[in-house]
Motif scaffolding. Structure first.
Motif, PDB file in Angstrom:
ATOM      1  N   LEU A 144       0.834  -1.207   0.000  1.00  0.00           N
ATOM      2  CA  LEU A 144       0.000   0.000   0.000  1.00  0.00           C
ATOM      3  C   LEU A 144       0.868   1.257   0.000  1.00  0.00           C
ATOM      4  N   LEU A 145       1.939   1.246   0.793  1.00  0.00           N
ATOM      5  CA  LEU A 145       2.829   2.408   0.851  1.00  0.00           C
ATOM      6  C   LEU A 145       3.594   2.587  -0.461  1.00  0.00           C
ATOM      7  N   LEU A 146       3.975   1.478  -1.096  1.00  0.00           N
ATOM      8  CA  LEU A 146       4.632   1.572  -2.404  1.00  0.00           C
ATOM      9  C   LEU A 146       3.678   2.155  -3.441  1.00  0.00           C
ATOM     10  N   ASP A 147       2.409   1.775  -3.356  1.00  0.00           N
ATOM     11  CA  ASP A 147       1.403   2.346  -4.269  1.00  0.00           C
ATOM     12  C   ASP A 147       1.251   3.847  -4.051  1.00  0.00           C
ATOM     13  N   ILE A 148       1.302   4.265  -2.784  1.00  0.00           N
ATOM     14  CA  ILE A 148       1.189   5.691  -2.471  1.00  0.00           C
ATOM     15  C   ILE A 148       2.416   6.441  -2.979  1.00  0.00           C
ATOM     16  N   ASP A 149       3.594   5.864  -2.804  1.00  0.00           N
ATOM     17  CA  ASP A 149       4.817   6.488  -3.334  1.00  0.00           C
ATOM     18  C   ASP A 149       4.721   6.661  -4.851  1.00  0.00           C
ATOM     19  N   ALA A 150       4.255   5.622  -5.526  1.00  0.00           N
ATOM     20  CA  ALA A 150       4.133   5.676  -6.988  1.00  0.00           C
ATOM     21  C   ALA A 150       3.111   6.740  -7.403  1.00  0.00           C
ATOM     22  N   ALA A 151       2.011   6.831  -6.655  1.00  0.00           N
ATOM     23  CA  ALA A 151       0.986   7.839  -6.957  1.00  0.00           C
ATOM     24  C   ALA A 151       1.538   9.249  -6.765  1.00  0.00           C
ATOM     25  N   ASP A 194      -6.930  19.468 -20.502  1.00  0.00           N
ATOM     26  CA  ASP A 194      -8.064  18.777 -19.876  1.00  0.00           C
ATOM     27  C   ASP A 194      -7.735  17.300 -19.616  1.00  0.00           C
ATOM     28  N   ARG A 195      -7.060  16.675 -20.577  1.00  0.00           N
ATOM     29  CA  ARG A 195      -6.686  15.264 -20.392  1.00  0.00           C
ATOM     30  C   ARG A 195      -5.708  15.103 -19.239  1.00  0.00           C
ATOM     31  N   THR A 196      -4.778  16.039 -19.124  1.00  0.00           N
ATOM     32  CA  THR A 196      -3.801  15.974 -18.034  1.00  0.00           C
ATOM     33  C   THR A 196      -4.479  16.154 -16.683  1.00  0.00           C
ATOM     34  N   ILE A 197      -5.435  17.088 -16.614  1.00  0.00           N
ATOM     35  CA  ILE A 197      -6.180  17.291 -15.365  1.00  0.00           C
ATOM     36  C   ILE A 197      -6.954  16.023 -14.996  1.00  0.00           C
ATOM     37  N   GLU A 198      -7.549  15.370 -15.992  1.00  0.00           N
ATOM     38  CA  GLU A 198      -8.273  14.118 -15.746  1.00  0.00           C
ATOM     39  C   GLU A 198      -7.338  13.053 -15.167  1.00  0.00           C
ATOM     40  N   GLN A 199      -6.128  13.004 -15.715  1.00  0.00           N
ATOM     41  CA  GLN A 199      -5.146  12.041 -15.213  1.00  0.00           C
ATOM     42  C   GLN A 199      -4.777  12.342 -13.763  1.00  0.00           C
ATOM     43  N   ILE A 200      -4.594  13.632 -13.462  1.00  0.00           N
ATOM     44  CA  ILE A 200      -4.243  14.030 -12.096  1.00  0.00           C
ATOM     45  C   ILE A 200      -5.360  13.656 -11.128  1.00  0.00           C
ATOM     46  N   VAL A 201      -6.587  13.947 -11.515  1.00  0.00           N
ATOM     47  CA  VAL A 201      -7.735  13.605 -10.664  1.00  0.00           C
ATOM     48  C   VAL A 201      -7.814  12.093 -10.467  1.00  0.00           C
ATOM     49  N   GLY A 202      -7.557  11.341 -11.536  1.00  0.00           N
ATOM     50  CA  GLY A 202      -7.572   9.880 -11.439  1.00  0.00           C
ATOM     51  C   GLY A 202      -6.525   9.367 -10.457  1.00  0.00           C
ATOM     52  N   VAL A 203      -5.327   9.954 -10.515  1.00  0.00           N
ATOM     53  CA  VAL A 203      -4.257   9.570  -9.586  1.00  0.00           C
ATOM     54  C   VAL A 203      -4.654   9.898  -8.153  1.00  0.00           C
ATOM     55  N   GLU A 204      -5.259  11.069  -7.963  1.00  0.00           N
ATOM     56  CA  GLU A 204      -5.683  11.463  -6.610  1.00  0.00           C
ATOM     57  C   GLU A 204      -6.746  10.517  -6.060  1.00  0.00           C
ATOM     58  N   ILE A 205      -7.676  10.103  -6.916  1.00  0.00           N
ATOM     59  CA  ILE A 205      -8.720   9.175  -6.480  1.00  0.00           C
ATOM     60  C   ILE A 205      -8.110   7.839  -6.072  1.00  0.00           C
ATOM     61  N   GLU A 206      -7.204   7.324  -6.903  1.00  0.00           N
ATOM     62  CA  GLU A 206      -6.554   6.050  -6.599  1.00  0.00           C
ATOM     63  C   GLU A 206      -5.752   6.137  -5.300  1.00  0.00           C
ATOM     64  N   LYS A 207      -5.043   7.251  -5.115  1.00  0.00           N
ATOM     65  CA  LYS A 207      -4.264   7.421  -3.896  1.00  0.00           C
ATOM     66  C   LYS A 207      -5.175   7.491  -2.671  1.00  0.00           C
ATOM     67  N   ASN A 208      -6.255   8.242  -2.786  1.00  0.00           N
ATOM     68  CA  ASN A 208      -7.182   8.369  -1.661  1.00  0.00           C
ATOM     69  C   ASN A 208      -7.781   7.016  -1.277  1.00  0.00           C
ATOM     70  N   GLU A 209      -8.074   6.187  -2.294  1.00  0.00           N
ATOM     71  CA  GLU A 209      -8.604   4.847  -2.025  1.00  0.00           C
ATOM     72  C   GLU A 209      -7.561   4.003  -1.286  1.00  0.00           C
ATOM     73  N   THR A 210      -6.301   4.144  -1.691  1.00  0.00           N
ATOM     74  CA  THR A 210      -5.220   3.397  -1.034  1.00  0.00           C
ATOM     75  C   THR A 210      -5.035   3.860   0.404  1.00  0.00           C
ATOM     76  N   VAL A 211      -5.080   5.176   0.607  1.00  0.00           N
ATOM     77  CA  VAL A 211      -4.943   5.724   1.957  1.00  0.00           C
ATOM     78  C   VAL A 211      -6.104   5.264   2.840  1.00  0.00           C
ATOM     79  N   THR A 212      -7.305   5.248   2.271  1.00  0.00           N
ATOM     80  CA  THR A 212      -8.476   4.783   3.018  1.00  0.00           C
ATOM     81  C   THR A 212      -8.299   3.325   3.445  1.00  0.00           C
ATOM     82  N   GLU A 213      -7.778   2.504   2.548  1.00  0.00           N
ATOM     83  CA  GLU A 213      -7.524   1.099   2.877  1.00  0.00           C
ATOM     84  C   GLU A 213      -6.481   0.981   3.986  1.00  0.00           C
ATOM     85  N   LEU A 214      -5.470   1.835   3.927  1.00  0.00           N
ATOM     86  CA  LEU A 214      -4.432   1.834   4.961  1.00  0.00           C
ATOM     87  C   LEU A 214      -5.001   2.282   6.301  1.00  0.00           C
ATOM     88  N   LYS A 215      -5.882   3.285   6.268  1.00  0.00           N
ATOM     89  CA  LYS A 215      -6.544   3.743   7.495  1.00  0.00           C
ATOM     90  C   LYS A 215      -7.371   2.615   8.111  1.00  0.00           C
TER      91      LYS A 215
END
Length: 222
Positions: A144-151, A194-215
């Motif tokens: 999970l922490l490696l996923d967060i580092d990558a994000a 716009d595509r880059t912003i979508e990618q950033i938002v996608g990364v943030e969502i994935e990271k938040n899901e990982t952090v939630t799992e860690l919590k």
């Protein structure tokens, strides 16, 4: 008239969102894959594990039963000599040859020793399962922490790309204003942004899901 406050550039919104997430994640002491962080969060995950708690309770119960069994073995061993305190000649002869009360006590001790061996075997298996579960939790925390580092690395790269796109888009916009460039070029820059912003938002969502799992993994160990 007071000067109006400058507006934040549109590309800064993902960064501001990231800062908000950092505040929300303050209950987690660290979010990186360093050995110290992995160890700290693994300890929390272990303390929070219902499965490990149940295993620990079962081991404790076995240890209590072992203590009682050992006491019974000790008591039976010490009282064997009382079988010789008798005036009955038949009992005396039986005890002398290992029968009678002496045999009964020896059988009781043998049964208790068999029970002790079974309990020790069960305890060893539970301890093996306990260690395996701890290693499993450590591996989960690390991944999970490696996923967060990558994000974080991907977010930083995309944010940098977005900032560059904004600067390039502004240059194209100014050039277009003065009759240079084309509408298609301006729209192309907007689409890339716009595509880059979508990618950033996608990364943030994935990271938040990982952090939630860690919590969730460490939630009761604060």
């Amino acid at each position: 008239m007071a000067a109006s406050q400058p507006k934040s550039p549109s590309w800064s919104k993902p960064i501001e969102k990231q800062k908000e997430n950092a505040v929300e994640n303050k209950k987690i002491p660290c979010l990186n894959s360093s050995n110290k962080c992995v160890e700290q969060l693994t300890e929390r995950a272990i303390a929070n594990s219902n499965k490990l708690q149940q295993t620990s309770d079962r081991i404790t119960a076995i240890e209590r039963r072992l203590a009682v069994t050992e006491e019974r073995i000790d008591y039976t061993s010490k009282k064997k000599w009382t079988n010789y305190i008798t005036t009955n000649p038949v009992d005396i002869i039986q005890n002398f040859f290992g029968g009678g009360g002496m045999q009964r006590d020896n059988l009781a001790i043998a049964n208790l020793e068999i029970r002790t061996a079974d309990l020790l075997t069960a305890k060893a298996e539970l301890e093996r399962q306990q260690e395996a579960e701890k290693l499993k939790l450590e591996d989960k925390v690390l991944h999970l922490l490696l996923d967060i580092d990558a994000a974080n690395r991907k977010h930083e790269l995309l944010t940098s790309q977005l900032e560059t796109l904004e600067q390039q888009r502004e240059v194209v916009r100014i050039a277009y204003k003065y009759g240079r460039g084309s509408t298609s070029q301006l729209l192309g820059m907007k689409n890339r942004r716009d595509r880059t912003i979508e990618q950033i938002v996608g990364v943030e969502i994935e990271k938040n899901e990982t952090v939630t799992e860690l919590k969730h993994l460490t939630r009761n160990a604060e």
